[in-house]
Scaffold this active site. Structure first.
Site, PDB file in Angstrom:
ATOM      1  N   TYR A 170     -14.808  -0.197   2.139  1.00  0.00           N
ATOM      2  CA  TYR A 170     -14.002   0.750   1.383  1.00  0.00           C
ATOM      3  C   TYR A 170     -12.568   0.256   1.382  1.00  0.00           C
ATOM      4  CZ  TYR A 170     -11.753   5.109  -0.058  1.00  0.00           C
ATOM      5  OH  TYR A 170     -11.015   6.061  -0.723  1.00  0.00           O
ATOM      6  N   LYS A 228      -2.128   3.648   6.655  1.00  0.00           N
ATOM      7  CA  LYS A 228      -1.652   4.781   7.453  1.00  0.00           C
ATOM      8  C   LYS A 228      -1.153   4.428   8.850  1.00  0.00           C
ATOM      9  CE  LYS A 228      -6.542   5.495   7.282  1.00  0.00           C
ATOM     10  NZ  LYS A 228      -7.458   6.190   6.415  1.00  0.00           N
ATOM     11  N   ASP A 266      -7.972  -6.553   4.439  1.00  0.00           N
ATOM     12  CA  ASP A 266      -7.607  -5.138   4.397  1.00  0.00           C
ATOM     13  C   ASP A 266      -7.599  -4.657   5.853  1.00  0.00           C
ATOM     14  OD1 ASP A 266      -7.648  -2.374   4.422  1.00  0.00           O
ATOM     15  OD2 ASP A 266      -9.075  -2.173   2.779  1.00  0.00           O
TER      16      ASP A 266
HETATM   17  N1  HOZ Z   1     -12.969   8.669   4.494  1.00  0.00           N
HETATM   18  C1  HOZ Z   1     -11.609   8.667   4.919  1.00  0.00           C
HETATM   19  C2  HOZ Z   1     -11.391   7.766   6.087  1.00  0.00           C
HETATM   20  N2  HOZ Z   1     -12.103   6.545   6.064  1.00  0.00           N
HETATM   21  C3  HOZ Z   1     -11.226  10.084   5.222  1.00  0.00           C
HETATM   22  C4  HOZ Z   1      -9.804  10.336   5.048  1.00  0.00           C
HETATM   23  C5  HOZ Z   1      -9.401  11.799   5.207  1.00  0.00           C
HETATM   24  O1  HOZ Z   1     -10.178  12.701   4.927  1.00  0.00           O
HETATM   25  O2  HOZ Z   1      -8.289  12.008   5.625  1.00  0.00           O
END
Ligand code: HOZ
Length: 433
Positions: free
Chosen positions: A146, A269, A241
């Protein structure tokens, strides 16, 4: 003690009336584990509190960034101080330079850096740059990886997309993904084959060097080194990434751990210490193609935002000073080994995967989980039972079997004990299910 979720339940109902699905990011809706998402009121150290006043030991850590735990004092002070001086200028600041230099200490491959506002922005901008630099359109990504929600990356995507069962999103025209080539993670031969089939057409290979978005799936043997050599030999850019792995698996991320110098790297983040931020950077000759120096356009009013820069700088500075990685790895090992042993004692087939302070537990009778095909064979039902067993005991996990757990330095001996005893309860429930 049985927990009450009354307020979270009420808030979820209220929220659904105004926010799509009651949330602002899909996995949070608890769709794959069932039940009511917890509405969080506050967090400190290794713990979260929900609106009903329940306390939880947190293994989400805002999906990675809270390496030093929630509300880390120097981060909070830096944000407060920065806010006093104004929250956004849309103009350059000295902070951006200082922070970029700090990042460079950890990531020397990022010879030039551009700050953005999220990991999604970082990866899509890095890919645009790779295409602009090479003059080629195609990219190779790995199944189950992802890289944010840009159209052409939502093909066999992991994380939320897989959790919801829509790894290839609706709303993305087929023509937008025609340049996205897919390979199996840990399968070098397949990458080689794609490069042969599309010689001269591939701009870049983008990957999470350690996958964290299909659960934790680590590179096998020399996979990363061989991939880097292959990319170089084929004159294709290598984009790491490191949104999850940067400053997490080592101070210098997976590239430090595996001794690889990618052409471009993406951070997210983690470098915001809990505020929205991202960055991409790499070889100076490639980065020189980016506007205003070059013809590849990218921009953003909140890029280099003073609050995010201040928070990120304070957190990365603290990491540079504390170097908590061996402590984190040691604690993570105790937790992962402990849960694995408890599953074995109960004859529950499970693969426990860990790299540094990121880990996942796959309920499966496969010997190992090394790619997306294998990830898809795990039992989501067993995870669901395990999830709620842990929650009942006050341990908050990512609400999806396809996400990694993240540890903080605030998870000490007491927290290890809480986790292992909760796991005993949760695994008993799995056994009975
Ligand atoms: N699927 C996201 C993390 N890999 C979730 C992010 C979120 O809900 O803050």
């Amino acid at each position: 003690m049985v927990k009450s979720f009354t307020k979270s339940t009420q808030l979820f109902e209220k929220s659904k009336k105004v926010l799509v699905g009651g949330v602002n990011s899909p996995v949070r809706a608890f769709g794959s584990v069932g039940g009511t998402p917890l509405f969080i009121s506050q967090a400190k150290g290794a713990y979260l509190w929900d609106e009903d006043g329940n306390r939880y030991l947190d293994y989400v850590g805002s999906w990675g960034p809270m390496i030093l735990g929630h509300a880390y004092p120097s981060v909070i002070a830096a944000v407060q101080q920065a806010a006093e001086s104004g929250t956004s200028f849309g103009a350059p600041t000295a902070r951006e330079i200082e922070f970029a230099r700090l990042i460079q200490q950890a990531f020397p491959s990022m010879e030039q850096i551009r700050f953005v506002n999220s990991g999604t922005e970082a990866t899509m901008s890095a890919i645009r740059l790779a295409r602009g630099f090479t003059g080629r359109d195609k990219i190779i990504k790995f199944e189950g990886a992802y890289h944010g929600h840009a159209d052409y990356l939502l093909v066999k995507a992991g994380s939320g997309a897989t959790t919801l069962g829509v790894p290839t999103s609706k709303g993305v025209p087929a023509s937008f993904t025609e340049h996205t080539l897919l390979a199996r993670y840990n399968d070098l031969a397949q990458v080689q084959q794609l490069l042969e089939q599309h010689r001269g057409e591939v701009a870049a290979i983008i990957l999470e060097p350690v996958c964290g978005n299909m659960g934790l799936v680590a590179p096998q043997g020399p996979f990363l080194q061989q991939l880097a050599e292959l990319a170089k030999a084929e004159n294709v850019l290598l984009i790491f990434d490191e949104v999850m792995t940067g400053f997490r698996v080592a101070f210098g991320g997976a590239q430090e751990l595996y001794g690889i110098r990618p052409d471009l790297s993406c951070l997210g983040k983690i470098i915001g210490g809990g505020l929205p931020v991202g960055a991409f950077g790499g070889r100076a000759d490639i980065m020189a193609h980016l506007a205003p120096e070059g013809p590849v356009y990218q921009a953003g009013t909140l890029s280099g935002n003073p609050l995010a820069m201040a928070a990120g700088h304070a957190m990365i500075q603290a990491l540079a000073e504390q170097k908590p990685y061996s402590q984190l790895n040691q604690t993570a090992k105790i937790i992962v080994d402990g849960i694995r042993e408890r599953a074995e004692q109960r004859h529950i087939p499970m693969v426990a995967a860990r790299l540094g302070s990121m880990f996942s537990f796959f309920f499966t009778d496969q010997a190992a989980v090394t790619n997306y095909d294998e990830v898809q064979q795990i039992s989501a039902d067993r995870f669901k039972v395990f999830y709620h067993g842990m929650l009942e005991q006050g341990v908050y996990l990512p609400p999806s079997p396809y996400e990694a757990w993240f540890l903080s330095t605030e998870h000490g001996e007491a927290e290890v004990e809480i986790t292992l005893s909760a796991a005993e309860h949760a695994l008993d429930l799995v056994k009975k299910s």
